[in-house]
Scaffold this active site. Structure first.
Site, PDB file in Angstrom:
ATOM      1  CB  SER A  31     -16.527 -42.723 111.396  1.00 50.14           C
ATOM      2  OG  SER A  31     -15.535 -43.278 110.485  1.00 50.14           O
ATOM      3  CG  ASP A  85     -13.346 -42.237 107.289  1.00 53.03           C
ATOM      4  OD1 ASP A  85     -11.930 -41.710 107.362  1.00 53.03           O
ATOM      5  OD2 ASP A  85     -14.299 -42.778 108.239  1.00 53.03           O
ATOM      6  CG  ASP A  89     -13.265 -39.997 111.272  1.00 57.34           C
ATOM      7  OD1 ASP A  89     -13.724 -40.378 110.275  1.00 57.34           O
ATOM      8  OD2 ASP A  89     -13.116 -39.998 112.172  1.00 57.34           O
ATOM      9  CG  ASP A 132     -11.374 -42.337 111.294  1.00 61.68           C
ATOM     10  OD1 ASP A 132     -11.893 -42.517 110.542  1.00 61.68           O
ATOM     11  OD2 ASP A 132     -11.325 -42.762 112.623  1.00 61.68           O
TER      12      ASP A 132
END
Length: 586
Positions: free
Chosen positions: A152, A310, A312, A314
């Site tokens: 993340s 960010d 990834d 999400d």
């Protein structure tokens, strides 16, 4: 792992640094720390633990590090869990995606080949794709589960492994516990096996997916758009966007173009995938260091809106232009409130708000969400932190037809406005934020104007969130000790002019009335290591919890008042007391 296989650090170090099962790079890396007892202990004192968020850790050689062996161990345990299901469920297979971090593709491919060894078919994306697309893909392909290789928003030295169930949500606690037990039963990583890629492809156990997934995901997002005409009127809205060197670039730009925006400018240094994140220390929209280049570009082109996702994709961050022309970073709570107000008001205007609609947020997010929901006659559910709990509310109420899901968010920059994704989705958030800005332009307003309107309507709220980082073995003990100390005695927290009237303990599942001493059960079906302290006005609160993915203690301070200055002053006081008290305890 389990207590019976608690590792001896020196023995494991010797095995990993000398046995030919481990690749040359691993052995050479470990030979460089020979004689460094503290570093050996740090790398081998435990196995990375598989929780409801999967695995996350620093990349490197060792049992307490992210590498192809710990990833294979998790995949082997996940595969054994799937082996315990029916033949039909097993043949539905898995889908695997990955982000831009170093080793993400290697980890994804190695995971796929472990599953293939078990005869479990795997769809592997043909290039990096965001976490929300992985969640969508599980449902779209009717898979039994999925894996996302990502850490993340963590710094570049981290990577992670997130496991998903068949509903597209992160693995529920019961299934995660089974996988954890399976991992604990594997005492020797040298027993791990995997197919080679050529064999897996030839046997139909490994296939690559891409374009069809992109098309299906975008078509789904287009159905979520609320006001299709407003973008046509403001197609020249100047939007600066940064994917922070992650995997949001293609899907975000595609959807903004598809709905009609023609003036989206991507930060060039942060456009392409890069495991070093263009030297951004924390590729996290919550952090000011992530916005330096975006702000520079926004000032250069006089942007109306500045958005970040960010690595990834999400989490979504947002800058708004203030009246003095400078750009302000909004908090996750502020973005969530703006989106909730916009979505609900737009659906009322288009007469598309179902009478049984509901929204979801968390126990550590802003209390103003409940006020907004109430003003539209919409139910607001509160869950524990972790987006899987928001997904479970969708499953509990939306899928069963009891109510209609509209929007969910958590303060940590996670937002969701569709039901075919069961995790936070920065792509849909970027689309709706841009649409919201276009709608504001109809009234010659900015998003900052919308925020001020919202506060005037519902009251002012200031939520200050900070973290106390404590790394390593000693850090874990300090964090656990702080939680134990405040559980034992809440009077350690002393707030001038503010009285704690209740303590909610989500690990014991109880709430204590501090005025009478009475203890009752909390109405929360799942337990979590969270303490929340409520004050006399019943809206202000402070909360603490250990992060489930990072070596930190997270602290939340929320204050509400009739003026912005009063709410800010109260929140700053809370934060000062919490910082001083926790530092003293730890």
């Amino acid at each position: 792992m389990g207590e019976k296989c608690k590792p001896d650090s020196q023995e494991l170090y010797k095995l990993w640094s000398t046995d030919d099962f481990f690749d040359c790079d691993t052995r050479n890396e470990l030979k460089k720390i020979a004689g460094d007892a503290a570093e050996i202990e740090e790398r081998f004192y435990k196995y990375l633990e598989f929780g409801t968020a999967g695995l996350r850790g620093i990349m490197g050689a060792g049992t307490n590090r992210m590498n192809i062996y710990t990833v294979s161990l998790a995949s082997e345990a996940f595969a054994r869990y799937i082996d315990s299901l029916s033949a039909e469920q097993k043949q539905r297979g898995l889908v695997i995606s990955y982000d831009s971090r170093h080793n993400s593709l290697d980890f994804a491919k190695k995971s796929a080949l472990v599953f293939a060894k078990h005869g479990i078919p795997v769809r592997l994306v043909d290039e990096l794709r965001p976490t929300p697309m992985l969640s969508f893909a599980v449902r779209y392909y009717n898979c039994i589960g999925g894996v996302m290789i990502t850490a993340s928003h963590n710094p570049a030295k981290y990577n992670g492994y997130k496991a998903y169930g068949e509903d597209g949500g992160q693995m529920p606690p019961e299934a995660a516990d089974v996988i954890m037990r399976e991992m604990a039963g594997i005492e020797d990583v040298r027993t791990l096996q995997w197919l080679d890629e050529t064999t897996a492809v030839a046997q139909g156990l490994l296939t690559y997916v891409g374009r069809d997934l992109d098309t299906a995901f975008q078509n789904m997002l287009l159905q979520v758009q609320i006001d299709k005409d407003v973008v046509k009127r403001h197609k020249d809205l100047k939007i600066v966007y940064t994917p922070l060197c992650g995997c949001g670039n293609k899907p975000v730009n595609r959807i903004l173009k598809a709905i009609g925006f023609e003036n989206v400018i991507t930060v060039p240094e942060e456009e392409k995938p890069d495991g070093d994140f263009a030297s951004i220390p924390y590729p996290n929209p919550e952090e000011a260091c992530a916005w330096v280049r975006a702000i520079k570009l926004a000032n250069k082109v006089d942007a109306d809106l500045v958005i970040a996702t960010d690595p990834d994709s999400d989490r979504t961050g947002l800058l708004v232009k203030k009246t003095d022309g400078t750009y302000q970073i909004l908090s996750g709570n502020q973005i969530g409130l703006l989106l909730m107000e916009y979505i609900l008001s737009a659906k009322v205007a288009t007469k598309s708000l179902a009478p049984d609609s509901f929204v979801v947020t968390t126990i550590v997010s802003t209390a103003l969400a409940e006020k907004i929901a109430a003003s539209y006659g919409v139910k607001c559910f509160l869950t524990l932190t972790g987006f899987k709990y928001i997904g479970e509310k969708i499953k509990q109420y939306h899928e069963t037809g009891l109510a209609h899901f509209v929007f969910g968010f958590e303060e940590s920059f996670g937002f969701l406005a569709e039901t075919e994704v069961r995790d936070k989705d920065a792509v849909v958030a970027c689309m709706l934020i841009s649409e919201m800005a276009a709608k504001a332009a109809d009234s010659h307003k900015t998003v900052n104007d919308l925020l001020q309107d919202l506060f005037r309507k519902y009251g002012y709220g200031t939520e200050k969130v900070f973290s106390l980082v404590r790394e390593g073995i000693q850090g874990q003990k300090q964090i656990a000790g702080a939680m134990a100390a405040l559980r034992a005695d809440e009077t350690k927290l002393k707030f001038p002019d503010l009285q704690i009237v209740a303590v909610e303990d989500y690990l014991s599942g109880t709430v204590k009335n501090c005025l009478t001493g009475e203890v009752k059960a909390l109405d929360m079906p799942v337990k979590s290591d969270v303490l929340r302290f409520k004050f006399a006005n019943n809206t202000d609160f402070v909360a603490i919890r250990p992060s489930g993915t990072e070596p930190k203690l997270k602290v939340y301070c929320a204050a509400y008042a009739e003026s912005e200055s009063d709410s800010r002053a109260k929140a700053e006081l809370m934060a000062e007391v919490m910082h001083k008290t926790l530092d003293g305890i730890m």
